[in-house]
Design a protein around this motif. Structure first.
Motif, mmCIF file in Angstrom:
data_model
loop_
_atom_site.group_PDB
_atom_site.id
_atom_site.type_symbol
_atom_site.label_atom_id
_atom_site.label_comp_id
_atom_site.label_asym_id
_atom_site.label_seq_id
_atom_site.Cartn_x
_atom_site.Cartn_y
_atom_site.Cartn_z
ATOM 1 N N ASN A 125 36.333 45.063 49.641
ATOM 2 C CA ASN A 125 37.662 44.434 49.799
ATOM 3 C C ASN A 125 38.242 43.947 48.474
ATOM 4 O O ASN A 125 38.786 42.845 48.389
ATOM 5 N N CYS A 126 38.074 44.761 47.461
ATOM 6 C CA CYS A 126 38.554 44.374 46.137
ATOM 7 C C CYS A 126 39.439 45.490 45.570
ATOM 8 O O CYS A 126 39.083 46.667 45.643
ATOM 9 N N TYR A 127 40.600 45.090 45.056
ATOM 10 C CA TYR A 127 41.520 46.042 44.444
ATOM 11 C C TYR A 127 41.849 45.599 43.018
ATOM 12 O O TYR A 127 41.539 44.469 42.625
ATOM 13 N N ALA A 128 42.478 46.510 42.268
ATOM 14 C CA ALA A 128 42.749 46.232 40.858
ATOM 15 C C ALA A 128 44.240 46.270 40.562
ATOM 16 O O ALA A 128 45.006 47.004 41.191
ATOM 17 N N SER A 129 44.639 45.442 39.584
ATOM 18 C CA SER A 129 45.970 45.535 38.996
ATOM 19 C C SER A 129 45.742 45.826 37.516
ATOM 20 O O SER A 129 44.849 45.248 36.898
ATOM 21 N N VAL A 130 46.552 46.754 36.962
ATOM 22 C CA VAL A 130 46.358 47.111 35.557
ATOM 23 C C VAL A 130 47.634 46.836 34.760
ATOM 24 O O VAL A 130 48.743 47.083 35.238
ATOM 25 N N GLY A 131 47.467 46.295 33.549
ATOM 26 C CA GLY A 131 48.640 46.017 32.729
ATOM 27 C C GLY A 131 48.269 45.306 31.446
ATOM 28 O O GLY A 131 47.129 44.848 31.279
ATOM 29 N N TYR A 132 49.266 45.243 30.556
ATOM 30 C CA TYR A 132 49.063 44.626 29.249
ATOM 31 C C TYR A 132 49.878 43.331 29.161
ATOM 32 O O TYR A 132 51.107 43.347 29.177
ATOM 33 N N HIS A 133 49.170 42.229 29.063
ATOM 34 C CA HIS A 133 49.736 40.870 28.983
ATOM 35 C C HIS A 133 50.563 40.713 27.697
ATOM 36 O O HIS A 133 50.199 41.274 26.653
ATOM 37 N N PRO A 134 51.661 39.942 27.762
ATOM 38 C CA PRO A 134 52.563 39.840 26.596
ATOM 39 C C PRO A 134 51.926 39.365 25.293
ATOM 40 O O PRO A 134 52.443 39.676 24.220
ATOM 41 N N THR A 135 50.813 38.655 25.366
ATOM 42 C CA THR A 135 50.197 38.213 24.108
ATOM 43 C C THR A 135 49.221 39.257 23.555
ATOM 44 O O THR A 135 48.674 39.088 22.473
ATOM 45 N N GLU A 136 49.003 40.349 24.321
ATOM 46 C CA GLU A 136 47.970 41.331 23.940
ATOM 47 C C GLU A 136 48.544 42.662 23.458
ATOM 48 O O GLU A 136 47.795 43.588 23.190
ATOM 49 N N ILE A 137 49.868 42.782 23.380
ATOM 50 C CA ILE A 137 50.480 44.112 23.219
ATOM 51 C C ILE A 137 50.765 44.516 21.774
ATOM 52 O O ILE A 137 51.242 45.623 21.533
ATOM 53 N N LYS A 138 50.471 43.605 20.838
ATOM 54 C CA LYS A 138 50.842 43.821 19.443
ATOM 55 C C LYS A 138 50.573 45.239 18.910
ATOM 56 O O LYS A 138 51.453 45.863 18.330
ATOM 57 N N ASP A 139 49.350 45.723 19.111
ATOM 58 C CA ASP A 139 48.975 47.000 18.493
ATOM 59 C C ASP A 139 49.075 48.196 19.426
ATOM 60 O O ASP A 139 48.635 49.297 19.082
ATOM 61 N N GLU A 163 43.166 55.331 42.793
ATOM 62 C CA GLU A 163 43.428 54.878 44.171
ATOM 63 C C GLU A 163 43.100 53.400 44.394
ATOM 64 O O GLU A 163 43.557 52.804 45.368
ATOM 65 N N LYS A 164 42.330 52.808 43.513
ATOM 66 C CA LYS A 164 41.993 51.385 43.661
ATOM 67 C C LYS A 164 43.043 50.461 43.034
ATOM 68 O O LYS A 164 42.956 49.240 43.126
ATOM 69 N N VAL A 165 44.020 51.049 42.351
ATOM 70 C CA VAL A 165 45.043 50.235 41.680
ATOM 71 C C VAL A 165 46.223 50.014 42.614
ATOM 72 O O VAL A 165 46.815 50.976 43.114
ATOM 73 N N LYS A 178 34.088 31.630 52.456
ATOM 74 C CA LYS A 178 34.926 32.564 53.247
ATOM 75 C C LYS A 178 36.027 33.240 52.445
ATOM 76 O O LYS A 178 37.046 33.639 52.993
ATOM 77 N N VAL A 179 35.849 33.297 51.137
ATOM 78 C CA VAL A 179 36.794 34.043 50.294
ATOM 79 C C VAL A 179 36.160 35.413 50.064
ATOM 80 O O VAL A 179 35.147 35.518 49.376
ATOM 81 N N ASN A 180 36.720 36.447 50.710
ATOM 82 C CA ASN A 180 36.061 37.750 50.624
ATOM 83 C C ASN A 180 37.025 38.904 50.356
ATOM 84 O O ASN A 180 36.702 40.056 50.573
ATOM 85 N N LYS A 181 38.224 38.565 49.878
ATOM 86 C CA LYS A 181 39.171 39.598 49.460
ATOM 87 C C LYS A 181 39.697 39.219 48.076
ATOM 88 O O LYS A 181 39.995 38.047 47.835
ATOM 89 N N PHE A 182 39.817 40.237 47.215
ATOM 90 C CA PHE A 182 40.146 39.946 45.817
ATOM 91 C C PHE A 182 41.095 40.982 45.214
ATOM 92 O O PHE A 182 41.002 42.163 45.539
ATOM 93 N N ILE A 183 41.944 40.506 44.323
ATOM 94 C CA ILE A 183 42.671 41.428 43.443
ATOM 95 C C ILE A 183 42.313 41.006 42.017
ATOM 96 O O ILE A 183 42.604 39.882 41.588
ATOM 97 N N VAL A 184 41.628 41.910 41.313
ATOM 98 C CA VAL A 184 41.228 41.638 39.933
ATOM 99 C C VAL A 184 42.347 42.137 39.018
ATOM 100 O O VAL A 184 42.776 43.286 39.114
ATOM 101 N N VAL A 185 42.828 41.243 38.158
ATOM 102 C CA VAL A 185 44.019 41.544 37.362
ATOM 103 C C VAL A 185 43.649 41.772 35.895
ATOM 104 O O VAL A 185 43.025 40.916 35.260
#
Ligand SMILES: [Zn+2]
Length: 257
Positions: free
Chosen positions: A55-69, A85-87, A29-36
């Motif tokens: 029922n799935c939406y997105a979050s976009v961003g750069y994690h602190p360990t991934e931002i070097k370059d 519109e999905k973000v 019964k888990v049918n809603k998601f936010i993919v990060v």
């Protein structure tokens, strides 16, 4: 009906068997998601998945360990991506001093840059904070992130700091560690903080809840987390699940229904 507000279906461990991961989630019964997203590639993939899954939406961003370059161009690209519109959020962004792939200065620059983008486009933030409780709070306060607020993902700080975060318009992602015998601080937060500031998340494929530790995590385990919140709060599990959906709706300004 349950929601996983922080799932990495964009991680190859889950993505390669997406059909199976989703089938197991629906059976529970888990049918809603936010993919990060956590870097450029996984942020694009989060949007792609949000377009593909119900029922799935997105979050976009750069994690602190991934931002070097990352350069100015990459942040411009993030800003454009964020207007899809999905973000519905910017993240996961923040600080991580557990690993030393990036310096404090680099992390601070990237974090502030992305808080600016969130404020400009008026999207809430999904915050990653590891071994960085005070500095995360200070940066959010100093940059007036209160304007957009958001979620402290897999919150591992104290209840007293949580009460300060509420004043900054932040909420708390409750994850697998709440089910651990030694997950005392997350249990305390659930006990001390009003249900209206709590949401459920797996952070899968990481942070597998008890009694499945050692196995790969998936959104199918959300009910174990909601059940533990219900137990601690002395509430009915369906009631907790309903409260969480209301909270998500409020946090994301009604974009997530
Ligand atoms: Zn994550």
């Amino acid at each position: 009906m349950f929601i996983d507000t922080h799932v990495h279906l964009n991680n190859k461990d889950l993505n390669l068997k997406l059909d199976e991961v989703l089938k197991d989630a629906y059976l529970n019964k888990v049918n809603k998601f936010i993919v990060v997203g956590y870097d450029k590639e996984t942020s694009y993939l989060a949007i792609e998945l949000a377009n593909k899954i119900d029922n799935c939406y997105a979050s976009v961003g750069y994690h602190p360990t991934e931002i070097k370059d990352y350069t100015e161009e990459d942040y411009k690209e993030l800003e454009i991506m964020a207007q899809n519109e999905k973000v519905i959020a910017i993240g996961e962004v923040g600080y991580d001093f557990h690993w030393d792939t990036t310096t404090k200065e680099e992390q601070e620059y990237a974090f502030k840059k992305q808080i600016e983008i969130a404020k400009k486009i008026k999207l809430p933030l999904i915050i990653h904070s590891r071994d960085a409780h005070q500095i995360t709070f200070d940066t959010l306060k100093e940059t007036n992130a209160k304007e957009v607020g958001g979620i402290m993902h897999s919150y591992s700080g104290s209840s007293s700091l949580a009460k300060e975060y509420i004043k900054l318009n932040f909420n708390f992602g409750i994850s697998g560690p709440v089910t651990f015998k030694n997950g005392k601080s997350m249990k305390e937060v659930v006990n001390d903080i009003d249900i209206k500031y709590l949401v459920s998340e797996t952070d899968s494929p990481y942070l597998t809840p008890h009694p499945h530790r050692g196995e790969e995590n998936g959104p199918k385990y959300i009910p174990l987390i909601v059940e533990e919140i219900a137990r601690i709060k002395g509430m009915d599990i369906d009631d907790v699940a309903k409260n969480i959906l209301d909270n998500v709706n409020r946090i994301f300004g009604g974009k997530y229904e």
